[in-house]
Scaffold this active site. Sequence first.
Site, PDB file in Angstrom:
ATOM      1  N   ASP A  42       0.884  -1.187  -0.062  1.00 46.69           N
ATOM      2  CA  ASP A  42       0.180   0.028  -0.170  1.00 46.69           C
ATOM      3  C   ASP A  42       1.069   1.004   0.044  1.00 46.69           C
ATOM      4  O   ASP A  42       1.749   1.601   1.085  1.00 46.69           O
ATOM      5  CB  ASP A  42      -0.913  -0.058   1.159  1.00 46.69           C
ATOM      6  CG  ASP A  42      -2.131   0.866   1.043  1.00 46.69           C
ATOM      7  OD1 ASP A  42      -2.249   1.870   0.030  1.00 46.69           O
ATOM      8  OD2 ASP A  42      -2.895   0.991   2.044  1.00 46.69           O
ATOM      9  N   ASP A  58      -2.758   2.104  -6.263  1.00 51.38           N
ATOM     10  CA  ASP A  58      -1.674   2.135  -5.251  1.00 51.38           C
ATOM     11  C   ASP A  58      -1.487   1.125  -4.364  1.00 51.38           C
ATOM     12  O   ASP A  58      -0.879   0.964  -3.167  1.00 51.38           O
ATOM     13  CB  ASP A  58      -1.831   3.539  -4.341  1.00 51.38           C
ATOM     14  CG  ASP A  58      -3.085   3.622  -3.547  1.00 51.38           C
ATOM     15  OD1 ASP A  58      -4.069   2.976  -3.935  1.00 51.38           O
ATOM     16  OD2 ASP A  58      -3.071   4.256  -2.439  1.00 51.38           O
ATOM     17  N   GLU A  59      -2.245  -0.217  -4.568  1.00 46.63           N
ATOM     18  CA  GLU A  59      -2.574  -1.052  -3.559  1.00 46.63           C
ATOM     19  C   GLU A  59      -2.659  -2.341  -4.513  1.00 46.63           C
ATOM     20  O   GLU A  59      -3.246  -2.511  -5.401  1.00 46.63           O
ATOM     21  CB  GLU A  59      -3.625  -0.824  -2.950  1.00 46.63           C
ATOM     22  CG  GLU A  59      -3.876  -1.665  -1.721  1.00 46.63           C
ATOM     23  CD  GLU A  59      -5.264  -1.463  -1.257  1.00 46.63           C
ATOM     24  OE1 GLU A  59      -5.650  -2.186  -0.084  1.00 46.63           O
ATOM     25  OE2 GLU A  59      -6.148  -0.532  -1.504  1.00 46.63           O
TER      26      GLU A  59
END
Length: 548
Positions: A11, A105-106
Amino acid sequence: MRNEPTILHLDMDAFYASAEQASKPSLRGKAVVVGGLGPRGVVATASYEARRFGVHSAMPTAQARRLAPNAAYLVPRFGFYRDISERVMGLLRELSPLVEPLSLDEAFVDLEAGGVASEEVSARAVGERLRADIRAVTGLTGSVGLAASKMLAKIASEEAKPDGLVLVQAGTERALLAPMAVRVLPGVGPATGDHLRRAGITTVGELAEAGEDELVRMLGKSHGAGLYAMALARDDRPVVAERETKSVSVEDTYDVDIHDRTRVRLEVQRLAARCVGRLRASGHSGRTVVLKVRRYDFSTLTRSETLRGPTDDPSVVQEAAARLLESVDTTGGVRLLGVGVSGLADYTQEDLFAQAAGARAAAETAERSGRAERADEDEARGAGPDGSLIHKAREKGAGGPVGAAAGEGLGAEQGSGESPVAPVERRWSAGHDVRHAVYGPGWVQGSGVGRVTVRFETPQSAPGRVRTFAVDDRDLELSEPVALVLEQAPPAVDPEPEQGAGPQPDTERGQGRGAEPEAERGPGTESGPGAGSSVADSSASAASPGGG
């Protein structure tokens, strides 16, 4: 559920805001809020500095401005974030073929499937190396969680923030979960959390003690049994490389409620066209059209219509959305509209009659095109449709040779037959990249009252100077973002001097290797405009609202 912590969850830390801080030296270490800047805008991401004031994701921007009035408020640059995300995902795919992106983003990574880790020590080493690689490639930080299941890996990465790594050792999962709030479990939202709280259940340990039968009675068989399993740290979900798209939708929130029914219809048609554009871009068609309407009092209505077969025809989706709108009362005003398509397929069930009509239309178009080409050929030979000569008349009317541009030799309005179009004022969104012909690259700090304020700096420079221009300044234009980390060019190798040649002068060697090309220097260097200056406050001046 496996026995070793070989599932990794990455993350990125405050991704959008961190990317903006890395891109803009003057914002580093300061409060940054990225999101919609209008009256009904919502915060997408807040930097850790802004979070100290209570600002968080999904908060109305107006509320964030009250909490952190001196923060920098920026419009998202999704293309820029997507480029960074592709680099990060590329690093993850080097570790394993099983990478499950959840957002830009993960992502989850199955390290065991990639053969890079099989037990705790090797998994930790892979996680630490990944964090270092991300920093080297993007200049940003990410938090890593390692566990034997996806649920625990995600919880671990949250515990690791910011810029850390947490590994959940096998056998310690229940002890880790027991004191945590029930909201930490996936599937426990505000409504379920309140329901459990009223029953006296606030932690995961209390959830496990309640027992499966009690949870099924309270929440239903599927949800209750699922939550009980997660409370016992049981999660057998595999890492899936490709997640199936279930629906495609678009929606807009309006700064001012729309009361005009005609305007509402036009907005629905526009949204339906955008939705079909996304549908086609994803290579899908859909069978169910969904309309979403949020009214002035925040009540949200959804209507749906299922077609006979899947389609990606914009006119079909627009007609269905229009029919759905007829059943919704919008007299009090509308603050949000959305159009979606679900029941996706990778084919369309087209009407054969429509295909035949399309073929006939194509044939008629080709025939008209052929007649036009023949007419052009006759005209080029000097004969009009009636056989008369036309080139002399053209020369006389145009005031120049045949083939001159329309309007040449005449007044502009006479030549075109149209009234001049008023120029459209350019819009400068706070945070977006620009380039000035004299001062080089920079970013918009704010705009308003016919002026735009720009700070000239790059990721590699010192904090730059602020300058203000007219919004229609011809030397100022939008540009592509400057890379956060410049790629290192391979060292130049001097060719061997010819036999008998003397040594090369120092000046030539300096220009070829040691000297820095003038064009590559950022505005923060001594030779750039605004050298040696820095602005301590990240907020914009009074002439630039929106810069924060």
